[in-house]
Scaffold this motif. Structure first.
Motif, PDB file in Angstrom:
ATOM      1  N   LEU A   1     -18.248  38.130 -45.002  1.00 42.89           N
ATOM      2  CA  LEU A   1     -18.108  37.663 -46.375  1.00 42.89           C
ATOM      3  C   LEU A   1     -17.226  38.634 -47.153  1.00 42.89           C
ATOM      4  CD1 LEU A   1     -21.797  36.588 -47.081  1.00 42.89           C
ATOM      5  CD2 LEU A   1     -19.855  35.099 -46.588  1.00 42.89           C
ATOM      6  N   PRO A   2     -16.350  38.146 -48.026  1.00 48.83           N
ATOM      7  CA  PRO A   2     -15.389  39.031 -48.692  1.00 48.83           C
ATOM      8  C   PRO A   2     -15.999  40.094 -49.604  1.00 48.83           C
ATOM      9  CG  PRO A   2     -15.262  36.806 -49.592  1.00 48.83           C
ATOM     10  CD  PRO A   2     -16.169  36.748 -48.401  1.00 48.83           C
ATOM     11  N   LEU A   3     -17.187  39.837 -50.162  1.00 50.15           N
ATOM     12  CA  LEU A   3     -17.827  40.819 -51.051  1.00 50.15           C
ATOM     13  C   LEU A   3     -19.154  41.317 -50.468  1.00 50.15           C
ATOM     14  CD1 LEU A   3     -17.143  39.085 -54.490  1.00 50.15           C
ATOM     15  CD2 LEU A   3     -15.851  40.925 -53.397  1.00 50.15           C
ATOM     16  N   TRP A   4     -19.256  41.326 -49.154  1.00 48.06           N
ATOM     17  CA  TRP A   4     -20.487  41.656 -48.456  1.00 48.06           C
ATOM     18  C   TRP A   4     -21.078  42.981 -48.930  1.00 48.06           C
ATOM     19  CZ3 TRP A   4     -22.703  45.228 -45.161  1.00 48.06           C
ATOM     20  CH2 TRP A   4     -23.794  44.800 -44.410  1.00 48.06           C
ATOM     21  N   GLY A   5     -22.246  42.892 -49.607  1.00 43.90           N
ATOM     22  CA  GLY A   5     -22.982  44.080 -50.015  1.00 43.90           C
ATOM     23  C   GLY A   5     -22.462  44.805 -51.243  1.00 43.90           C
ATOM     24  N   ILE A   6     -21.451  44.271 -51.900  1.00 46.43           N
ATOM     25  CA  ILE A   6     -20.894  44.952 -53.077  1.00 46.43           C
ATOM     26  C   ILE A   6     -21.753  44.634 -54.296  1.00 46.43           C
ATOM     27  CG2 ILE A   6     -18.922  45.085 -54.644  1.00 46.43           C
ATOM     28  CD1 ILE A   6     -17.147  44.873 -52.233  1.00 46.43           C
ATOM     29  N   PRO A   7     -22.243  45.665 -54.987  1.00 52.15           N
ATOM     30  CA  PRO A   7     -23.060  45.424 -56.181  1.00 52.15           C
ATOM     31  C   PRO A   7     -22.199  45.048 -57.385  1.00 52.15           C
ATOM     32  CG  PRO A   7     -22.870  47.778 -55.767  1.00 52.15           C
ATOM     33  CD  PRO A   7     -22.150  47.082 -54.652  1.00 52.15           C
TER      34      PRO A   7
ATOM     35  N   GLN B   1     -22.366  35.703 -55.445  1.00 60.77           N
ATOM     36  CA  GLN B   1     -23.451  35.860 -54.471  1.00 60.77           C
ATOM     37  C   GLN B   1     -23.137  35.164 -53.153  1.00 60.77           C
ATOM     38  OE1 GLN B   1     -26.565  34.494 -57.225  1.00 60.77           O
ATOM     39  NE2 GLN B   1     -27.511  36.520 -57.031  1.00 60.77           N
ATOM     40  N   ALA B   2     -22.511  33.988 -53.214  1.00 58.09           N
ATOM     41  CA  ALA B   2     -22.129  33.278 -51.992  1.00 58.09           C
ATOM     42  C   ALA B   2     -21.112  34.083 -51.192  1.00 58.09           C
ATOM     43  CB  ALA B   2     -21.573  31.898 -52.336  1.00 58.09           C
ATOM     44  N   ALA B   3     -20.339  34.930 -51.870  1.00 60.31           N
ATOM     45  CA  ALA B   3     -19.358  35.793 -51.205  1.00 60.31           C
ATOM     46  C   ALA B   3     -19.993  37.085 -50.699  1.00 60.31           C
ATOM     47  CB  ALA B   3     -18.205  36.101 -52.145  1.00 60.31           C
ATOM     48  N   GLY B   4     -21.321  37.246 -50.913  1.00 61.05           N
ATOM     49  CA  GLY B   4     -22.036  38.406 -50.384  1.00 61.05           C
ATOM     50  C   GLY B   4     -22.335  39.504 -51.381  1.00 61.05           C
TER      51      GLY B   4
END
Length: 92
Positions: free
Chosen positions: A43-49, A85-88
């Motif tokens: 996912l492109p934003l996996w785990g990024i707050p 959120q769907a992007a992680g």
């Protein structure tokens, strides 16, 4: 999970209501992180707050627009939040 724990630690240490009026509860944030970790890792934003201004709806968190008298807890997040959120990404 290390990043989530560090975010929680720093956020709790600051305890500035001008910065976080309605922070994601620690257990809810950990649960979201576990869900992201259990899914696809590409996912492109996996785990990024990310933080959300309190006039943008996040399901389960109060939307106040900086006015507690108008607080409400939405059942659904705003489209922008859902897409992040769907992007992680993780709402903090």
């Amino acid at each position: 999970m290390d990043l989530v724990e560090e975010v929680i630690r720093r956020r709790d240490a600051a305890r500035d209501p001008a910065v976080f009026i309605s922070p994601t509860p620690a257990d809810m944030l950990r649960q979201a992180a576990r869900a992201v970790m259990a899914g696809p890792r590409d996912l492109p934003l996996w785990g990024i707050p990310f933080a959300v201004k309190d006039n943008i709806d996040v399901a389960g968190l109060p939307s106040t627009a900086a006015c507690p008298a108008f607080a409400r807890v939405p059942d659904r997040s705003a489209a922008a939040v859902e897409r992040l959120q769907a992007a992680g990404a993780l709402v903090i």
